[in-house]
Design an enzyme around this catalytic site. Structure first.
Site, PDB file in Angstrom:
ATOM      1  N   LYS A 107       0.858  -1.198   0.000  1.00 30.51           N
ATOM      2  CA  LYS A 107       0.000   0.000   0.000  1.00 30.51           C
ATOM      3  C   LYS A 107       0.878   1.225   0.000  1.00 30.51           C
ATOM      4  CE  LYS A 107      -4.475   0.793   0.187  1.00 30.51           C
ATOM      5  NZ  LYS A 107      -5.562  -0.099  -0.232  1.00 30.51           N
ATOM      6  N   GLY A 220     -20.809   6.822   1.852  1.00 33.78           N
ATOM      7  CA  GLY A 220     -19.896   7.147   0.767  1.00 33.78           C
ATOM      8  C   GLY A 220     -20.642   7.183  -0.547  1.00 33.78           C
TER       9      GLY A 220
HETATM   10  N1  GLU Z   1      -7.198   0.118  -3.795  1.00 35.32           N
HETATM   11  C1  GLU Z   1      -7.930  -1.088  -4.043  1.00 35.32           C
HETATM   12  C2  GLU Z   1      -8.015  -1.945  -2.786  1.00 35.32           C
HETATM   13  O1  GLU Z   1      -7.903  -1.473  -1.688  1.00 35.32           O
HETATM   14  C3  GLU Z   1      -7.385  -1.834  -5.231  1.00 35.32           C
HETATM   15  C4  GLU Z   1      -5.954  -2.216  -5.129  1.00 35.32           C
HETATM   16  C5  GLU Z   1      -5.393  -2.694  -6.435  1.00 35.32           C
HETATM   17  O2  GLU Z   1      -6.114  -2.721  -7.429  1.00 35.32           O
HETATM   18  O3  GLU Z   1      -4.218  -3.037  -6.443  1.00 35.32           O
HETATM   19  O4  GLU Z   1      -8.278  -3.097  -2.870  1.00 35.32           O
END
Ligand code: GLU
Length: 430
Positions: A107, A220
């Protein structure tokens, strides 16, 4: 995030520790899996439009890559913290494992407020982030994607910077959530919200409740909630309320129509920051209520699809006795100390890292399409997505039934066992 005392990483570790204990995971494995493998903290100087230079703080954290390259979004948020990114990277590991895709967990985050920045400033920030991090990310090491307040344009700037730095080649698999036609996948925009609905549809089927007999309230109205609510109403469900952040007033409001919200109509009155226009909504017959009203509605399904730390013991008493299901479209919307209260009331939880795995699953499809340089049509993408999400749901549901445990615990058991197995096979922890 802003709430004092709330630490998402401690929550993620508490959830992990509880399940590690239940499944009797070795101490060595526990110590390894309860923290990220790698962390990068960077300072990004950005030339602002007024000629000054502002330094932003950014993070990229890889929790685990035993099953495949790290994978996970990059968030832009004024209250981003290293601990939030740590927690989210860990949840990505479990999410990819429960969806059974060959990727690990990562992340990223930058402490910033894109709503207060020009497009030029945002582009320089994206490029600066990649300049600081490019040796540590890439198609075979750690693959970013969009998340809170980031979009396909940000992804493309990041890809372009990466390719410029690495030199003389294209690496479309370096990042996902790119624009369609520029290496993006059809269906990626809808994927997280639709994935939420594929799992909810399956849950309602096993609970023998027709979708058309249910009502829901969403927190949301961003990408996840919008597409989840669209599909839910298309399937015959009735959305009673949605809450939405108002960028002008810096607060959230709940938009309610007890006869059912018209989702495309609400989308059509959103501004460029994604806020629903209150006056227009009133004109269309919606009640405009305080932001936390979404949680208090007499509905069958609550769908928190915004941020973490929303369903806590402090607000649990406000949830209507009618609520049967909490469908976690967001990452970490429920705090671990609230789970016992939810269990006591017999509310069924569709846990976040199962429920919202549609986004990353489609990101995986995007990488596959980039690698073979052949792009599927939308129906093929969505068909594959539905199959993957349904299989993931069934695995979790069946284990929950078999072991008589909550679906969150079952999802953790599956994910942790898969990751621990990969770690063992690699010989990292015996
Ligand atoms: N941000 C999205 C999640 O929390 C997608 C992550 C991604 O596609 O790598 O799952």
């Amino acid at each position: 995030m802003a709430n004092t005392g709330y630490n998402p990483f401690e929550n993620a570790q508490a959830q992990f520790d509880g399940v590690a204990e239940t499944i009797g995971l070795d101490q060595g494995m526990r110590d390894f899996l309860r923290q990220p493998m790698k962390e990068y903290h960077v300072s990004i100087p950005v030339k602002m439009d007024d000629g000054t230079t502002k330094t932003f703080k950014g993070f990229r954290i890889r929790h685990n890559d035993a099953r495949g390259p790290g994978k996970g979004g990059i968030r832009f948020h004024p209250e981003e913290t290293a601990d939030t990114v740590r927690a989210l990277s860990m949840w990505m590991t479990w999410k990819c494992a429960v969806a059974d895709i060959p990727l690990g967990g990562g992340k990223g985050g930058i402490i910033c407020d894109p709503r207060e920045m020009s497009l030029g400033e945002q582009e320089r920030l994206c490029r600066g982030y990649i300049r600081a991090l490019y040796p540590n990310i890439g198609p075979f090491s750690d693959v970013p994607a969009p998340d809170v307040m980031t979009n396909n344009q940000h992804m493309l700037w990041m890809l372009d910077e990466y390719e410029t730095l690495v030199g003389n080649a294209r690496f479309p698999g370096m990042i996902t959530g790119k624009p369609v036609g520029m290496g993006g996948s059809l269906g990626r925009t809808e994927a997280t919200g639709y994935g939420v609905m594929y799992t909810l549809k399956e849950l309602l089927r096993v609970m023998k409740i027709p979708v058309g007999d249910t009502t829901a309230s969403f927190q949301g109205f961003g990408n996840v909630a919008e597409y989840a609510a669209r599909m839910y109403t298309d399937l015959g469900g009735k959305v009673i309320a949605v809450s939405c952040w108002d960028n002008t007033d810096k607060t959230a409001y709940t938009f309610r129509n007890v006869n059912g919200c018209n989702i495309p109509e609400l989308v059509s009155i959103k501004d460029k920051f994604g806020s629903i226009d209150k006056e227009k909504a009133k004109g269309l017959g919606y009640e405009v209520l305080p932001g936390d009203e979404w949680l208090k509605q007499d509905v069958d399904i609550l769908a928190p699809c915004a941020l973490e730390n929303q369903i806590t013991p402090a607000v649990f008493g406000n949830i209507s006795q009618k609520v049967k299901i909490i469908c976690e479209g967001a990452n970490g919307p429920t705090t671990p100390d609230c789970d016992p209260l939810i269990k006591e009331r017999g509310i069924v939880v569709l846990p976040d890292f199962l429920c919202n795995a549609g986004g990353v699953t489609c990101s995986y499809f995007e990488q596959v399409q980039c690698n073979i340089n052949y792009f599927w049509d939308k129906s093929e993408v969505l068909e594959k997505l539905e199959r993957k999400m349904t299989e993931a749901f069934q695995g979790v549901y069946n284990l929950a039934q078999e072991k008589n445990v909550y679906m969150r615990d079952a999802a953790y058991m599956i994910a942790i066992e898969r990751v621990a197995h990969a770690v063992k096979l690699r010989g990292w922890v015996s």
